[in-house]
Design a protein around this motif. Structure first.
Motif, PDB file in Angstrom:
ATOM      1  N   UNK A 155       0.781  -1.161   0.188  1.00  0.00           N
ATOM      2  CA  UNK A 155       0.026   0.142  -0.033  1.00  0.00           C
ATOM      3  C   UNK A 155       0.935   1.431  -0.096  1.00  0.00           C
ATOM      4  N   UNK A 156       0.305   2.559   0.060  1.00  0.00           N
ATOM      5  CA  UNK A 156       1.019   3.757   0.161  1.00  0.00           C
ATOM      6  C   UNK A 156       0.728   4.549   1.300  1.00  0.00           C
ATOM      7  N   UNK A 157       1.567   4.985   1.677  1.00  0.00           N
ATOM      8  CA  UNK A 157       1.738   6.071   2.985  1.00  0.00           C
ATOM      9  C   UNK A 157       1.915   7.478   2.652  1.00  0.00           C
ATOM     10  N   UNK A 158       1.273   8.277   3.595  1.00  0.00           N
ATOM     11  CA  UNK A 158       1.545   9.656   3.264  1.00  0.00           C
ATOM     12  C   UNK A 158       2.187  10.254   4.748  1.00  0.00           C
ATOM     13  N   UNK A 159       3.197  11.059   4.398  1.00  0.00           N
ATOM     14  CA  UNK A 159       3.880  11.719   5.378  1.00  0.00           C
ATOM     15  C   UNK A 159       3.867  13.195   5.309  1.00  0.00           C
ATOM     16  N   UNK A 160       3.272  13.830   6.515  1.00  0.00           N
ATOM     17  CA  UNK A 160       2.932  15.064   6.667  1.00  0.00           C
ATOM     18  C   UNK A 160       3.795  15.864   7.439  1.00  0.00           C
TER      19      UNK A 160
ATOM     20  N   UNK B 238       6.092  14.918  12.622  1.00  0.00           N
ATOM     21  CA  UNK B 238       6.293  14.154  11.443  1.00  0.00           C
ATOM     22  C   UNK B 238       5.351  12.881  11.397  1.00  0.00           C
ATOM     23  N   UNK B 239       4.266  13.079  10.581  1.00  0.00           N
ATOM     24  CA  UNK B 239       3.032  12.156  10.820  1.00  0.00           C
ATOM     25  C   UNK B 239       2.868  11.366   9.648  1.00  0.00           C
ATOM     26  N   UNK B 240       3.273  10.079   9.674  1.00  0.00           N
ATOM     27  CA  UNK B 240       3.220   9.178   8.819  1.00  0.00           C
ATOM     28  C   UNK B 240       1.710   8.426   8.789  1.00  0.00           C
ATOM     29  N   UNK B 241       0.945   8.135   7.915  1.00  0.00           N
ATOM     30  CA  UNK B 241      -0.144   7.706   8.130  1.00  0.00           C
ATOM     31  C   UNK B 241      -0.623   6.582   6.817  1.00  0.00           C
ATOM     32  N   UNK B 242      -1.385   5.550   7.201  1.00  0.00           N
ATOM     33  CA  UNK B 242      -1.691   4.580   6.083  1.00  0.00           C
ATOM     34  C   UNK B 242      -2.931   3.638   6.700  1.00  0.00           C
ATOM     35  N   UNK B 243      -3.296   2.981   5.742  1.00  0.00           N
ATOM     36  CA  UNK B 243      -4.661   2.214   6.102  1.00  0.00           C
ATOM     37  C   UNK B 243      -4.237   0.882   6.783  1.00  0.00           C
ATOM     38  N   UNK B 244      -5.111   0.237   7.519  1.00  0.00           N
ATOM     39  CA  UNK B 244      -4.540  -1.029   8.350  1.00  0.00           C
ATOM     40  C   UNK B 244      -3.383  -0.596   9.080  1.00  0.00           C
ATOM     41  N   UNK B 245      -2.708  -2.002   9.572  1.00  0.00           N
ATOM     42  CA  UNK B 245      -1.517  -1.701  10.482  1.00  0.00           C
ATOM     43  C   UNK B 245      -0.246  -1.504   9.670  1.00  0.00           C
ATOM     44  N   UNK B 246       0.628  -0.816  10.207  1.00  0.00           N
ATOM     45  CA  UNK B 246       1.919  -0.316   9.774  1.00  0.00           C
ATOM     46  C   UNK B 246       2.852  -1.338  10.150  1.00  0.00           C
ATOM     47  N   UNK B 247       3.622  -2.134   8.837  1.00  0.00           N
ATOM     48  CA  UNK B 247       4.588  -3.166   9.093  1.00  0.00           C
ATOM     49  C   UNK B 247       5.804  -2.648   9.755  1.00  0.00           C
ATOM     50  N   UNK B 248       6.794  -3.451  10.241  1.00  0.00           N
ATOM     51  CA  UNK B 248       7.804  -2.921  10.798  1.00  0.00           C
ATOM     52  C   UNK B 248       8.909  -2.367   9.571  1.00  0.00           C
ATOM     53  N   UNK B 249       8.890  -2.731   8.408  1.00  0.00           N
ATOM     54  CA  UNK B 249       9.832  -2.304   7.316  1.00  0.00           C
ATOM     55  C   UNK B 249       9.264  -1.040   7.028  1.00  0.00           C
ATOM     56  N   UNK B 250       8.079  -0.556   7.111  1.00  0.00           N
ATOM     57  CA  UNK B 250       7.978   0.785   7.039  1.00  0.00           C
ATOM     58  C   UNK B 250       8.310   1.713   8.234  1.00  0.00           C
ATOM     59  N   UNK B 251       8.132   1.341   9.313  1.00  0.00           N
ATOM     60  CA  UNK B 251       8.678   1.963  10.655  1.00  0.00           C
ATOM     61  C   UNK B 251      10.227   1.985  10.445  1.00  0.00           C
ATOM     62  N   UNK B 252      10.838   1.105   9.913  1.00  0.00           N
ATOM     63  CA  UNK B 252      12.246   1.261   9.802  1.00  0.00           C
ATOM     64  C   UNK B 252      12.860   2.388   8.952  1.00  0.00           C
ATOM     65  N   UNK B 253      11.861   2.303   7.610  1.00  0.00           N
ATOM     66  CA  UNK B 253      12.351   3.274   6.675  1.00  0.00           C
ATOM     67  C   UNK B 253      11.907   4.895   7.410  1.00  0.00           C
TER      68      UNK B 253
END
Length: 207
Positions: A108-113, A181-196
């Motif tokens: 999926x895609x995530x948005x950082x604001x 720094x607000x990173x948001x996405x649908x559903x649960x956020x996986x560990x790889x995304x949090x690492x990035x």
């Protein structure tokens, strides 16, 4: 402008007092209703005073809006960082955000604001706005998941808001203002995304 309002209001008051005392026997006798011409005169003065007052209020409101909403910081005014190519800049406005980026993964895609706010509100009150947007009830306590050290030794507190419809990873820097720094996405956020996300924040330098 105020002098005109006061003059109009005074004229209306004097006119009404004159009519009142001349038709009431100085408060001793029965009241005599005003004729149509007198009603029109009183209404005329009152409408002028009301019009001047509304015009001044409108001008004051316009001045207030200009002062409040025309100034906006640039990202380079308070932080320096160089996102990797996978963080694509987004030019579409996103509320009060100063800058927006998009991270697209296989799932999926995530948005950082990136958002700046004055310290007029407690941090918990601001975070509860996003807590409720994620479909969760308000809370009076938010726990720091981890602390991230930036490139120039500044620290960011990382929080997570996990809702059924939306998940938010929120990194907060507290200086003269709040920087989110607000990173948001649908559903649960996986560990790889949090690492990035953590890697991106570690490369930032606050001015």
């Amino acid at each position: 402008m105020r002098s005109f309002i006061y003059a109009g209001a005074l004229a209306s008051a004097l006119f009404a007092s004159f009519i009142f005392f001349n038709n009431s026997g100085a408060l001793a006798g029965p009241l005599v209703p005003l004729d149509k011409g007198e009603f029109k005169s009183a209404s005329f003065f009152a409408s002028i005073a009301s019009g001047w007052q509304k015009a001044e209020q409108s001008q004051m409101s316009s001045r207030h809006l200009k002062v409040t909403f025309t100034h906006q910081e640039k990202l380079s005014d308070f932080v320096k960082f160089s996102p990797a190519k996978e963080w694509q800049p987004v030019t579409i406005a996103n509320g009060v955000a100063i800058a927006n980026y998009q991270l697209i993964t296989e799932k999926q895609s995530y948005r950082l604001a990136i958002i700046r706010m004055k310290k007029g509100m407690p941090l918990e009150a601001i975070m509860n706005i996003w807590q409720q947007k994620a479909g969760l009830p308000a809370t009076d306590k938010f726990e720091v998941v981890k602390t991230i050290k930036c490139n120039n030794e500044h620290m960011l507190d990382l929080y997570q808001i996990r809702g059924e419809s939306q998940s938010i990873a929120l990194a907060v820097h507290t200086g003269e203002k709040y920087t989110f720094f607000r990173l948001s996405g649908k559903g649960l956020m996986d560990k790889l995304v949090l690492a990035k996300f953590t890697e991106l924040l570690s490369s930032a330098s606050f001015i």
